[in-house]
Enzyme design. Structure first.
Site, PDB file in Angstrom:
ATOM      1  N   HIS A  52      37.826  45.927  29.573  1.00  0.00           N
ATOM      2  CA  HIS A  52      38.275  46.378  28.249  1.00  0.00           C
ATOM      3  C   HIS A  52      37.931  47.838  28.039  1.00  0.00           C
ATOM      4  O   HIS A  52      36.984  48.358  28.623  1.00  0.00           O
ATOM      5  CB  HIS A  52      37.669  45.513  27.133  1.00  0.00           C
ATOM      6  N   HIS A  89      37.185  50.665  24.957  1.00  0.00           N
ATOM      7  CA  HIS A  89      36.839  50.867  23.547  1.00  0.00           C
ATOM      8  C   HIS A  89      37.534  52.118  23.017  1.00  0.00           C
ATOM      9  O   HIS A  89      37.477  53.178  23.654  1.00  0.00           O
ATOM     10  CB  HIS A  89      35.328  51.098  23.390  1.00  0.00           C
TER      11      HIS A  89
END
Ligand code: 5GP
Length: 139
Positions: free
Chosen positions: A103, A105
């Site tokens: 992922h 951010h």
């Protein structure tokens, strides 16, 4: 390298088994609000293809992933009226990674405003929803 665990929290979000405050989705990626934001509007973008982190990902995920990161980062900046955007991505527990599905951010920044603690305090659902609406309007 740790094996991919298909029961990690983001895999469950991708399968719709637990809810998220969605901002954007396409064939390859999903973007949603971080539940413990380091700043208002903190958004995560994940590839749908499983990998634990950048280091073990198939390189084919990066083009669609970073296309979505750019698209969502522009909307976060505009929707949250931010001065800048910090992009972070952690690989391994020693680097601060806590969820083992790759992922990125997207964290809006304002002059003179410090970041809150990483994975610190849970935000109220209605606050996350209000921020997601602003970001979605700017997409
Ligand atoms: P990492 O530390 O692995 O880079 O980041 C994981 C991020 O996921 C943290 O910022 C944390 O706040 C967020 N997070 C953890 N659990 C959940 C969850 O169930 N839902 C959402 N939306 N975010 C989560």
């Amino acid at each position: 390298m740790t094996a991919y665990d298909s029961n990690n929290i983001f895999a469950k979000i991708l399968r719709g088994e637990i809810p998220c405050t969605k901002v954007y989705e396409d064939e390859h990626t999903l973007a949603f609000m971080d539940i413990m934001p380091q700043a208002d509007g903190h958004t995560l973008v994940i590839p749908k293809k499983p990998s634990t982190m950048l280091l073990d990902a198939d390189a084919s995920v990066f083009a669609p992933l970073f296309a979505s990161v750019q698209k969502v980062a522009r909307a976060v900046k505009a929707g949250m009226n931010a001065d800048g955007i910090t992009i972070t991505q952690f690989n391994g527990p020693a680097a601060g990674q806590t969820v083992f599905h790759l992922h990125v951010h997207i964290i809006p920044r304002w002059e003179g405003v410090a970041l809150r603690k990483h994975a610190g305090q849970m935000e109220q659902a209605d606050v996350l929803k209000a921020h997601a609406e602003k970001i979605k309007e700017a997409l």
